[in-house]
Design a protein around this motif. Structure first.
Motif, PDB file in Angstrom:
ATOM      1  N   LYS A 158      38.373  32.044  19.770  1.00  0.00           N
ATOM      2  CA  LYS A 158      39.563  32.628  19.660  1.00  0.00           C
ATOM      3  C   LYS A 158      40.271  33.214  20.496  1.00  0.00           C
ATOM      4  N   PRO A 159      41.822  33.589  20.520  1.00  0.00           N
ATOM      5  CA  PRO A 159      42.068  33.908  20.952  1.00  0.00           C
ATOM      6  C   PRO A 159      41.727  35.303  21.592  1.00  0.00           C
ATOM      7  N   TRP A 160      42.122  35.901  23.245  1.00  0.00           N
ATOM      8  CA  TRP A 160      42.191  37.438  23.064  1.00  0.00           C
ATOM      9  C   TRP A 160      42.586  37.404  24.301  1.00  0.00           C
ATOM     10  N   ASP A 161      42.923  38.957  24.636  1.00  0.00           N
ATOM     11  CA  ASP A 161      43.753  39.659  25.369  1.00  0.00           C
ATOM     12  C   ASP A 161      42.774  40.157  27.042  1.00  0.00           C
ATOM     13  N   ALA A 162      43.454  39.474  27.761  1.00  0.00           N
ATOM     14  CA  ALA A 162      42.338  39.386  29.002  1.00  0.00           C
ATOM     15  C   ALA A 162      43.345  40.410  30.282  1.00  0.00           C
ATOM     16  N   PHE A 163      42.387  41.387  30.205  1.00  0.00           N
ATOM     17  CA  PHE A 163      42.905  41.884  32.035  1.00  0.00           C
ATOM     18  C   PHE A 163      42.278  41.922  32.547  1.00  0.00           C
ATOM     19  N   TRP A 164      42.820  41.489  34.142  1.00  0.00           N
ATOM     20  CA  TRP A 164      41.555  41.307  35.734  1.00  0.00           C
ATOM     21  C   TRP A 164      42.236  41.881  36.335  1.00  0.00           C
ATOM     22  N   THR A 165      41.753  42.640  37.622  1.00  0.00           N
ATOM     23  CA  THR A 165      42.015  42.630  38.473  1.00  0.00           C
ATOM     24  C   THR A 165      41.030  41.534  39.581  1.00  0.00           C
ATOM     25  N   ILE A 166      41.941  41.414  41.212  1.00  0.00           N
ATOM     26  CA  ILE A 166      41.529  41.089  42.186  1.00  0.00           C
ATOM     27  C   ILE A 166      41.672  41.945  43.247  1.00  0.00           C
ATOM     28  N   GLU A 167      40.080  41.391  44.098  1.00  0.00           N
ATOM     29  CA  GLU A 167      40.360  42.546  45.107  1.00  0.00           C
ATOM     30  C   GLU A 167      39.957  42.258  46.609  1.00  0.00           C
ATOM     31  N   ARG A 168      40.529  42.817  47.015  1.00  0.00           N
ATOM     32  CA  ARG A 168      39.588  42.045  48.436  1.00  0.00           C
ATOM     33  C   ARG A 168      38.745  43.443  49.134  1.00  0.00           C
ATOM     34  N   TRP A 169      37.621  42.997  50.118  1.00  0.00           N
ATOM     35  CA  TRP A 169      36.992  43.725  50.660  1.00  0.00           C
ATOM     36  C   TRP A 169      36.920  43.858  52.391  1.00  0.00           C
ATOM     37  N   GLU A 170      37.316  45.324  52.780  1.00  0.00           N
ATOM     38  CA  GLU A 170      37.861  46.040  53.631  1.00  0.00           C
ATOM     39  C   GLU A 170      37.111  46.983  54.048  1.00  0.00           C
ATOM     40  N   ASP A 171      36.918  47.599  55.345  1.00  0.00           N
ATOM     41  CA  ASP A 171      36.828  48.540  55.619  1.00  0.00           C
ATOM     42  C   ASP A 171      35.923  49.557  54.555  1.00  0.00           C
ATOM     43  N   GLY A 172      34.772  48.287  54.510  1.00  0.00           N
ATOM     44  CA  GLY A 172      33.544  48.802  53.689  1.00  0.00           C
ATOM     45  C   GLY A 172      34.221  49.090  52.527  1.00  0.00           C
ATOM     46  N   ARG A 173      35.019  48.316  51.906  1.00  0.00           N
ATOM     47  CA  ARG A 173      35.425  48.609  50.524  1.00  0.00           C
ATOM     48  C   ARG A 173      36.410  48.400  49.954  1.00  0.00           C
ATOM     49  N   TRP A 174      36.095  47.783  48.433  1.00  0.00           N
ATOM     50  CA  TRP A 174      36.708  46.902  47.725  1.00  0.00           C
ATOM     51  C   TRP A 174      38.424  47.703  47.696  1.00  0.00           C
ATOM     52  N   HIS A 175      39.628  46.646  47.707  1.00  0.00           N
ATOM     53  CA  HIS A 175      40.759  47.283  46.948  1.00  0.00           C
ATOM     54  C   HIS A 175      41.516  46.158  46.396  1.00  0.00           C
ATOM     55  N   GLU A 176      41.891  47.011  45.931  1.00  0.00           N
ATOM     56  CA  GLU A 176      43.086  45.954  44.253  1.00  0.00           C
ATOM     57  C   GLU A 176      43.744  45.640  45.176  1.00  0.00           C
ATOM     58  N   PHE A 177      44.289  44.079  45.033  1.00  0.00           N
ATOM     59  CA  PHE A 177      45.430  43.558  45.428  1.00  0.00           C
ATOM     60  C   PHE A 177      46.428  42.402  44.634  1.00  0.00           C
ATOM     61  N   ALA A 178      45.626  42.153  43.039  1.00  0.00           N
ATOM     62  CA  ALA A 178      46.881  41.934  42.301  1.00  0.00           C
ATOM     63  C   ALA A 178      46.387  42.944  41.004  1.00  0.00           C
ATOM     64  N   ALA A 179      47.036  42.576  39.787  1.00  0.00           N
ATOM     65  CA  ALA A 179      46.579  42.580  38.848  1.00  0.00           C
ATOM     66  C   ALA A 179      46.734  42.137  37.168  1.00  0.00           C
ATOM     67  N   GLN A 180      47.177  41.561  36.591  1.00  0.00           N
ATOM     68  CA  GLN A 180      47.740  41.219  35.394  1.00  0.00           C
ATOM     69  C   GLN A 180      46.590  40.431  33.972  1.00  0.00           C
ATOM     70  N   SER A 181      47.670  40.523  32.931  1.00  0.00           N
ATOM     71  CA  SER A 181      47.229  40.491  31.542  1.00  0.00           C
ATOM     72  C   SER A 181      47.511  39.140  30.809  1.00  0.00           C
ATOM     73  N   SER A 182      46.870  38.752  30.386  1.00  0.00           N
ATOM     74  CA  SER A 182      47.560  37.366  29.540  1.00  0.00           C
ATOM     75  C   SER A 182      46.237  37.300  28.547  1.00  0.00           C
ATOM     76  N   ARG A 183      47.185  36.338  26.873  1.00  0.00           N
ATOM     77  CA  ARG A 183      46.458  36.111  26.059  1.00  0.00           C
ATOM     78  C   ARG A 183      45.861  34.960  26.496  1.00  0.00           C
ATOM     79  N   ARG A 184      44.522  34.173  26.569  1.00  0.00           N
ATOM     80  CA  ARG A 184      43.304  33.514  26.534  1.00  0.00           C
ATOM     81  C   ARG A 184      42.796  33.707  25.246  1.00  0.00           C
ATOM     82  N   MET A 185      41.946  32.027  25.877  1.00  0.00           N
ATOM     83  CA  MET A 185      41.400  30.568  24.945  1.00  0.00           C
ATOM     84  C   MET A 185      39.857  30.586  25.606  1.00  0.00           C
ATOM     85  N   ASP A 186      39.765  31.412  27.278  1.00  0.00           N
ATOM     86  CA  ASP A 186      38.208  30.475  27.372  1.00  0.00           C
ATOM     87  C   ASP A 186      37.605  32.265  27.118  1.00  0.00           C
ATOM     88  N   THR A 187      36.131  31.638  28.048  1.00  0.00           N
ATOM     89  CA  THR A 187      35.521  33.271  28.436  1.00  0.00           C
ATOM     90  C   THR A 187      35.519  34.187  28.914  1.00  0.00           C
TER      91      THR A 187
END
Length: 232
Positions: A158-187
């Motif tokens: 069934k459709p659901w509302d997803a929110f995700w972040t994309i991060e890059r490992w730099e200087d010993g920790r994760w840095h978020e560089f993108a985030a988005q939300s979308s209505r999805r049907m996949d898991t």
């Protein structure tokens, strides 16, 4: 005087004899009818059994279990409880105990869903469910919260509302560089893997990326539903 009473006495005797005769005939008729009904029931059960009916007598398969449960409920807090257990042990075989124990385990696992369906589909209140099930209302409320939360989890059907972040490992920790939300049907897991593969196509060679996926509105309070990270 005695001569005048004699006819009345004879009439009384005859009346009583007549009534007795009638009752005896009625009793015989009732006994004959009961015997015929019993014979009919036995023949019907036999015919249904031969035809492959798994329950030819329409007996309730839980009757014996209910008897055990009722006896336990009545006696468990009484001084004679131990004698009840001894009697039960004398009645049961090891295989009987195995079957009942396994059935009890299965019922315990099915109970949360049973509570949820009773509330959502049958419209029963928590108090009514608790009373029928023999548990506390607080237990019912807790199960309903858990079941409703699980029911709302995306499963790809069934459709659901997803929110995700994309991060890059730099200087010993994760840095978020993108985030988005979308209505999805996949898991969530499928979405996380898809996003990671897509980002890797454009990332610098050797870059380490991480994608985390939540149900929209839960990223601040819940762990991600899925996570995908590039291999080191």
């Amino acid at each position: 005087m005695n001569d005048q009473q004699q006819p009345r006495d004879i009439e009384g005797i005859l009346d009583r004899a007549h009534l007795t005769s009638n009752r005896t005939a009625a009793d015989r008729l009732a006994a004959d009818m009961a015997a015929l009904l019993t014979q009919y029931e036995r023949e019907t059960v036999a015919r249904r059994a031969l035809a492959g009916d798994p329950n030819p007598s329409d007996a309730d398969p839980l009757d014996y279990v209910r008897t055990i449960a009722d006896n336990y409920t009545r006696h468990r807090d009484l001084p004679d409880a131990e004698s009840m257990y001894l009697e039960l042990a004398a009645e049961l075989t090891l295989d009987d105990a195995r079957v009942i124990r396994l059935a009890a385990e299965a019922v315990a696992k099915a109970t949360p869903r049973l509570i949820y369906l009773a509330a959502e589909e049958d419209g029963k209140t928590a108090a009514a469910i608790a009373d029928e099930l023999g548990v506390t209302e607080s237990y019912v409320y807790r199960v309903l919260r858990e079941q409703r939360a699980a029911e709302s989890q995306p499963d790809g059907t069934k459709p659901w509302d997803a929110f995700w972040t994309i991060e890059r490992w730099e200087d010993g920790r994760w840095h978020e560089f993108a985030a988005q939300s979308s209505r999805r049907m996949d898991t969530p897991a499928t979405l996380a893997e898809y996003l990671l593969n897509r980002e890797q196509e454009y990332a610098a060679e050797g870059a380490r990326l991480r994608v985390r996926v939540w149900q929209f509105g839960t990223s601040e309070t819940h762990p991600p539903l899925a996570e995908a990270t590039t291999a080191q």
